[in-house]
Design an enzyme around this catalytic site. Structure first.
Site, PDB file in Angstrom:
ATOM      1  N   SER A 127     120.597 -46.596  -0.604  1.00  0.00           N
ATOM      2  CA  SER A 127     119.610 -47.041  -1.605  1.00  0.00           C
ATOM      3  C   SER A 127     119.269 -48.518  -1.422  1.00  0.00           C
ATOM      4  O   SER A 127     118.084 -48.905  -1.476  1.00  0.00           O
ATOM      5  CB  SER A 127     120.102 -46.759  -3.030  1.00  0.00           C
ATOM      6  OG  SER A 127     121.410 -47.220  -3.231  1.00  0.00           O
TER       7      SER A 127
ATOM      8  N   HIS B  93     124.958 -39.427  -0.957  1.00  0.00           N
ATOM      9  CA  HIS B  93     124.973 -40.740  -1.625  1.00  0.00           C
ATOM     10  C   HIS B  93     125.073 -40.500  -3.139  1.00  0.00           C
ATOM     11  O   HIS B  93     126.021 -39.873  -3.596  1.00  0.00           O
ATOM     12  CB  HIS B  93     123.707 -41.495  -1.192  1.00  0.00           C
ATOM     13  CG  HIS B  93     123.637 -42.935  -1.593  1.00  0.00           C
ATOM     14  ND1 HIS B  93     124.720 -43.689  -1.947  1.00  0.00           N
ATOM     15  CD2 HIS B  93     122.562 -43.783  -1.705  1.00  0.00           C
ATOM     16  CE1 HIS B  93     124.336 -44.931  -2.247  1.00  0.00           C
ATOM     17  NE2 HIS B  93     123.023 -44.996  -2.114  1.00  0.00           N
TER      18      HIS B  93
ATOM     19  N   HIS C 241     134.219 -42.105   2.317  1.00  0.00           N
ATOM     20  CA  HIS C 241     133.257 -43.212   2.204  1.00  0.00           C
ATOM     21  C   HIS C 241     132.967 -43.776   3.579  1.00  0.00           C
ATOM     22  O   HIS C 241     133.848 -43.784   4.448  1.00  0.00           O
ATOM     23  CB  HIS C 241     133.806 -44.324   1.289  1.00  0.00           C
ATOM     24  CG  HIS C 241     132.726 -45.189   0.738  1.00  0.00           C
ATOM     25  ND1 HIS C 241     132.280 -46.308   1.399  1.00  0.00           N
ATOM     26  CD2 HIS C 241     131.984 -45.075  -0.386  1.00  0.00           C
ATOM     27  CE1 HIS C 241     131.306 -46.860   0.683  1.00  0.00           C
ATOM     28  NE2 HIS C 241     131.101 -46.141  -0.397  1.00  0.00           N
TER      29      HIS C 241
ATOM     30  N   ARG D  26     136.180 -48.558  -8.318  1.00  0.00           N
ATOM     31  CA  ARG D  26     135.333 -48.056  -9.414  1.00  0.00           C
ATOM     32  C   ARG D  26     135.892 -46.720  -9.927  1.00  0.00           C
ATOM     33  O   ARG D  26     135.790 -46.419 -11.113  1.00  0.00           O
ATOM     34  CB  ARG D  26     133.885 -47.898  -8.920  1.00  0.00           C
ATOM     35  CG  ARG D  26     133.273 -49.215  -8.425  1.00  0.00           C
ATOM     36  CD  ARG D  26     131.944 -49.003  -7.722  1.00  0.00           C
ATOM     37  NE  ARG D  26     132.086 -48.135  -6.555  1.00  0.00           N
ATOM     38  CZ  ARG D  26     131.054 -47.634  -5.860  1.00  0.00           C
ATOM     39  NH1 ARG D  26     129.814 -47.923  -6.221  1.00  0.00           N
ATOM     40  NH2 ARG D  26     131.268 -46.864  -4.805  1.00  0.00           N
TER      41      ARG D  26
ATOM     42  N   ASP E  42     131.986 -41.387  -7.428  1.00  0.00           N
ATOM     43  CA  ASP E  42     131.321 -40.169  -7.901  1.00  0.00           C
ATOM     44  C   ASP E  42     132.291 -39.048  -8.241  1.00  0.00           C
ATOM     45  O   ASP E  42     131.910 -38.063  -8.868  1.00  0.00           O
ATOM     46  CB  ASP E  42     130.339 -39.671  -6.824  1.00  0.00           C
ATOM     47  CG  ASP E  42     129.215 -40.663  -6.581  1.00  0.00           C
ATOM     48  OD1 ASP E  42     128.681 -41.183  -7.570  1.00  0.00           O
ATOM     49  OD2 ASP E  42     128.891 -40.932  -5.408  1.00  0.00           O
TER      50      ASP E  42
HETATM   51  N1  CMX Z   1     134.775 -33.608   2.859  1.00  0.00           N
HETATM   52  C1  CMX Z   1     134.660 -32.993   4.069  1.00  0.00           C
HETATM   53  N2  CMX Z   1     134.350 -33.633   5.201  1.00  0.00           N
HETATM   54  C2  CMX Z   1     134.193 -34.961   5.127  1.00  0.00           C
HETATM   55  C3  CMX Z   1     134.366 -35.669   3.945  1.00  0.00           C
HETATM   56  C4  CMX Z   1     134.643 -34.932   2.770  1.00  0.00           C
HETATM   57  N3  CMX Z   1     134.738 -35.510   1.571  1.00  0.00           N
HETATM   58  N4  CMX Z   1     134.160 -36.986   4.191  1.00  0.00           N
HETATM   59  C5  CMX Z   1     133.877 -37.075   5.507  1.00  0.00           C
HETATM   60  N5  CMX Z   1     133.888 -35.862   6.069  1.00  0.00           N
HETATM   61  C6  CMX Z   1     133.535 -35.512   7.434  1.00  0.00           C
HETATM   62  C7  CMX Z   1     132.106 -35.919   7.711  1.00  0.00           C
HETATM   63  O1  CMX Z   1     131.179 -34.961   7.191  1.00  0.00           O
HETATM   64  C8  CMX Z   1     132.095 -36.036   9.203  1.00  0.00           C
HETATM   65  O2  CMX Z   1     132.030 -34.739   9.736  1.00  0.00           O
HETATM   66  P1  CMX Z   1     131.120 -34.412  11.042  1.00  0.00           P
HETATM   67  O3  CMX Z   1     131.599 -35.368  12.108  1.00  0.00           O
HETATM   68  O4  CMX Z   1     131.398 -32.999  11.327  1.00  0.00           O
HETATM   69  O5  CMX Z   1     129.703 -34.690  10.630  1.00  0.00           O
HETATM   70  C9  CMX Z   1     133.485 -36.595   9.493  1.00  0.00           C
HETATM   71  O6  CMX Z   1     134.308 -36.251   8.348  1.00  0.00           O
HETATM   72  C10 CMX Z   1     133.541 -38.081   9.701  1.00  0.00           C
HETATM   73  O7  CMX Z   1     133.019 -38.715   8.551  1.00  0.00           O
HETATM   74  P2  CMX Z   1     133.474 -40.203   8.169  1.00  0.00           P
HETATM   75  O8  CMX Z   1     133.229 -41.071   9.343  1.00  0.00           O
HETATM   76  O9  CMX Z   1     134.832 -40.172   7.567  1.00  0.00           O
HETATM   77  O10 CMX Z   1     132.479 -40.518   6.977  1.00  0.00           O
HETATM   78  P3  CMX Z   1     130.936 -40.895   7.082  1.00  0.00           P
HETATM   79  O11 CMX Z   1     130.817 -42.364   7.071  1.00  0.00           O
HETATM   80  O12 CMX Z   1     130.248 -40.152   8.180  1.00  0.00           O
HETATM   81  O13 CMX Z   1     130.389 -40.276   5.699  1.00  0.00           O
HETATM   82  C11 CMX Z   1     130.329 -39.848   3.388  1.00  0.00           C
HETATM   83  C12 CMX Z   1     130.683 -40.867   4.469  1.00  0.00           C
HETATM   84  C13 CMX Z   1     130.461 -40.503   2.019  1.00  0.00           C
HETATM   85  C14 CMX Z   1     128.876 -39.383   3.574  1.00  0.00           C
HETATM   86  C15 CMX Z   1     131.311 -38.637   3.510  1.00  0.00           C
HETATM   87  O14 CMX Z   1     132.613 -39.077   3.279  1.00  0.00           O
HETATM   88  C16 CMX Z   1     130.960 -37.523   2.549  1.00  0.00           C
HETATM   89  O15 CMX Z   1     130.094 -36.693   2.857  1.00  0.00           O
HETATM   90  N6  CMX Z   1     131.636 -37.465   1.349  1.00  0.00           N
HETATM   91  C17 CMX Z   1     131.296 -36.473   0.336  1.00  0.00           C
HETATM   92  C18 CMX Z   1     129.990 -36.869  -0.365  1.00  0.00           C
HETATM   93  C19 CMX Z   1     130.187 -38.069  -1.272  1.00  0.00           C
HETATM   94  O16 CMX Z   1     131.112 -38.147  -2.056  1.00  0.00           O
HETATM   95  N7  CMX Z   1     129.243 -39.007  -1.207  1.00  0.00           N
HETATM   96  C20 CMX Z   1     129.226 -40.189  -2.108  1.00  0.00           C
HETATM   97  C21 CMX Z   1     129.621 -41.493  -1.414  1.00  0.00           C
HETATM   98  C22 CMX Z   1     129.528 -42.666  -2.345  1.00  0.00           C
HETATM   99  C23 CMX Z   1     128.106 -42.998  -2.623  1.00  0.00           C
HETATM  100  O17 CMX Z   1     127.366 -43.382  -1.698  1.00  0.00           O
HETATM  101  O18 CMX Z   1     127.654 -42.873  -3.755  1.00  0.00           O
END
Ligand code: CMX
Length: 425
Positions: A233, A263, A309, A318, A364
Site C-alpha cells: 500500500s 496484504h 511476513h 502489533r 492481521d
Molecule cells: N502459510 C503458508 N505458506 C506461507 C506462509 C503462510 N502463512 N507464509 C509464507 N508462506 C510461503 C509463501 O507462500 C512462499 O511459498 P512459495 O515459494 O511456494 O510461493 C514461501 O512460504 C516463502 O515465503 P516467505 O519468503 O516466507 O514470505 P513472502 O515474503 O514471500 O510472503 C507473506 C510474505 C505475508 C505474503 C506470506 O507470509 C503470506 O502469504 N502470509 C499469509 C497472508 C498474510 O497474513 N498476509 C498479511 C501480511 C501483513 C500485511 O501486509 O498486512
C-alpha cells in the site's frame, strides 16, 4: 494557519536541504546490489526507498520516528499522525489544535453518499470505500493549485491540505459504508467532543456500554497507521504520488493494494478461517484438531492467513499489543481465545516448512477476533478499518515526499533474454 502547518514550515526546509546535499555529495555511492533472485522474488530486501516516518527492523518490528510501537499503544491516532509528520509527539496544546482542525474538515459532501447508494450492495466493502475516496478527488486542492501554476516549493502545503481534508472525513465515510452495506439503519452523525477514532466507533453504531469498543478502535487505528514504505500500500502510493497525482488518487491507489489477501485483506481471511474452525468442530477444537485443520489448509495449497511476513522475523509487536488488549479486556471471548490457541499451535507447524522464512503471527492474525467480540462480525468489512488508519501513514509519507521533491519513479525493466545474459546463463 494551524500549529501543525507552522511546525512543518519550520522543520521541513532543513529536511529538504539535507536530502539535496546528500544527493549532491554522495550521489554515486553504491548502497545495495540487485541479484537475479531479488529481481524475480518481488524485489525483496533491496534498499531502494527513502522513508522517514517509520522503519521495520526484521528483529524488532515497527518503530515510528524512533519510538517502538509498543511504547505508543496508549496514544491516539491523531497523536501518531502528528508524530509521523513531524518527528515529535504533540504537546497538549498542539493536539487540541490538531483535533479542532480535523473536526473543522470532516463534513462529507452529499455526492459521496449518492455514489455510495448507487453501489450494488454485494460489492466488496473495500471496493465501495475506495470508490468513495476516489469520488472525493473533486475536492483536491493540490490539483486545482497545480492547474493554476503552483510553484514546486508549495506542493507539500497543498498535499497536506488534501490529506488532512481526506483523513478528517474517512471515519464518517467508512462508518457510512458499514451501516449501508449491512442494512443497519440511517447514518449516524458525528458527536461533538469525541476523538477521531472514538467518533468512528460511535458512527458505526456499535453498542458500547463500557467504552471498550472505542478503546479498541483507538488502538486499532494507532497500530495500523504506518509500516515503512516497502509494503504494497505504501509503495504503490509512493509510485502514484511521484507522478504528482493528487492525494485522493494516491491514497486510493494505496488502498487498492491494501485490498489484496496477501496484504491488508488477510484480516478478513483470518476471521473467516477462525470461524471455519469453529464451524467444523462445533466450537473450540483440541490442539490436535487445530493442528490437523492448519495442515489441511497447507496441503490444499493455501496460506495460513495472518502468519508470515516479508520483512519481520519475530512476532509482530502489533500482534502483541492486540494480544495484551484482549487479555485485559475480553480474555474469555471465544474467537479471541481461538486466535490465542492458533498462536500456540501454528508457528510450530510453519517452522517445519523450510521455505517459510517467518513462522510468526502478523497483526492481521488477531485484530478480527477482537472486532468480532465487540459485534463487528462482518469480516469483509475489516480491511476498510485497516484502510482508514493506513491513510494516515500514506498521507504522512506523501507530505514528506512532496516536501523533498521525490522525483517521478521510473525503475528500469529488462527482458528475460537480457537477464539471462547478465547472469551469464
Ligand atoms: N502459510 C503458508 N505458506 C506461507 C506462509 C503462510 N502463512 N507464509 C509464507 N508462506 C510461503 C509463501 O507462500 C512462499 O511459498 P512459495 O515459494 O511456494 O510461493 C514461501 O512460504 C516463502 O515465503 P516467505 O519468503 O516466507 O514470505 P513472502 O515474503 O514471500 O510472503 C507473506 C510474505 C505475508 C505474503 C506470506 O507470509 C503470506 O502469504 N502470509 C499469509 C497472508 C498474510 O497474513 N498476509 C498479511 C501480511 C501483513 C500485511 O501486509 O498486512
Amino acid at each position: 494557519m494551524s500549529l501543525l502547518h507552522d511546525k512543518l514550515s519550520t522543520t521541513l526546509p532543513a529536511y529538504q536541504d539535507s536530502i539535496k546535499s546528500l544527493a549532491k555529495s554522495h550521489g554515486e555511492t553504491v548502497i545495495d546490489n540487485v541479484s537475479v533472485g531479488a529481481l524475480l522474488g518481488g524485489q525483496r530486501g533491496i534498499k531502494s526507498l527513502l522513508c522517514d516516518t517509520s522503519e521495520v527492523p526484521a528483529d524488532h518490528g515497527l518503530i515510528i520516528r524512533g519510538t517502538p510501537i509498543m511504547q505508543l499503544v496508549d496514544k491516539l491516532p491523531e497523536e501518531v499522525f502528528w508524530l509521523l509528520l513531524t518527528g515529535d509527539l504533540p504537546t497538549a496544546a498542539e493536539l487540541a489544535d490538531f483535533q479542532t482542525d480535523l473536526n473543522s474538515r470532516r463534513e462529507v459532501p452529499r455526492y459521496v453518499w449518492d455514489v455510495l447508494e448507487a453501489m450494488p450492495k454485494d460489492s466488496h466493502p473495500m471496493a465501495t470505500f475506495n470508490l468513495l475516496v476516489l469520488a472525493l478527488e473533486r475536492e483536491s486542492i493540490f490539483r486545482k493549485r497545480y492547474d493554476e501554476g503552483m510553484p514546486k516549493d508549495q506542493y507539500w502545503h497543498a498535499v497536506l491540505e488534501d490529506c488532512l481534508n481526506l483523513v478528517a472525513k474517512l471515519p464518517e465515510i467508512a462508518a457510512g459504508v458499514y451501516r449501508w452495506r449491512y442494512d443497519l439503519g440511517q447514518r449516524i452523525a458525528p458527536k461533538a467532543g469525541l476523538d477521531w477514532a472514538a467518533s468512528y466507533a460511535y458512527m458505526m453504531g456499535i453498542e458500547d456500554k463500557d467504552g471498550g469498543f472505542a478503546r479498541l478502535m483507538r488502538l486499532y487505528m494507532t497500530l495500523h497507521t504506518d509500516h515503512e514504505s516497502g509494503n504494497v500500500s505504501a509503495h504503490t502510493s509512493h509510485c502514484v504520488g511521484s507522478a504528482l497525482s493528487d492525494p485522493y488518487y494516491t491514497i486510493c491507489a494505496g488502498l487498492n493494494g491494501l485490498a489484496g489477501p496477501l496484504h491488508g485483506l488477510a484480516n478478513q481471511e483470518v476471521l473467516e478461517w477462525l470461524l471455519d474452525v469453529i464451524n467444523k468442530f462445533n466450537g473450540v477444537p483440541s490442539n490436535e484438531q487445530l493442528h490437523n485443520f492448519a495442515q489441511e489448509t497447507l496441503n490444499s495449497g493455501r496460506v495460513i492467513p495472518g502468519y508470515g511476513h516479508a520483512v519481520l522475523r519475530v512476532v509482530d509487536p502489533r500482534f502483541t499489543a492486540f494480544m495484551e488488549f484482549g487479555k485485559k479486556e475480553c480474555p474469555n471471548a471465544p474467537v479471541f481465545k481461538l486466535a490465542e490457541q492458533v498462536f500456540n499451535v501454528v508457528p510450530d507447524i510453519l517452522k517445519t516448512i523450510q521455505k517459510i522464512k517467518d513462522p510468526w503471527p502478523n497483526v492481521d492474525s488477531i485484530s478480527g477476533s477482537l472486532l468480532h467480540h465487540y459485534g463487528v462480525t462482518q469480516a469483509r468489512y475489516y480491511t476498510v478499518l485497516f484502510g482508514v488508519s493506513r491513510a494516515i501513514g500514506i498521507s504522512s509519507q506523501l507530505v514528506l515526499s512532496r516536501a523533498w521533491g521525490e522525483p517521478i519513479q521510473r525503475p528500469k525493466s529488462i527482458t528475460l533474454g537480457a537477464l539471462k545474459k547478465l547472469a551469464g546463463a
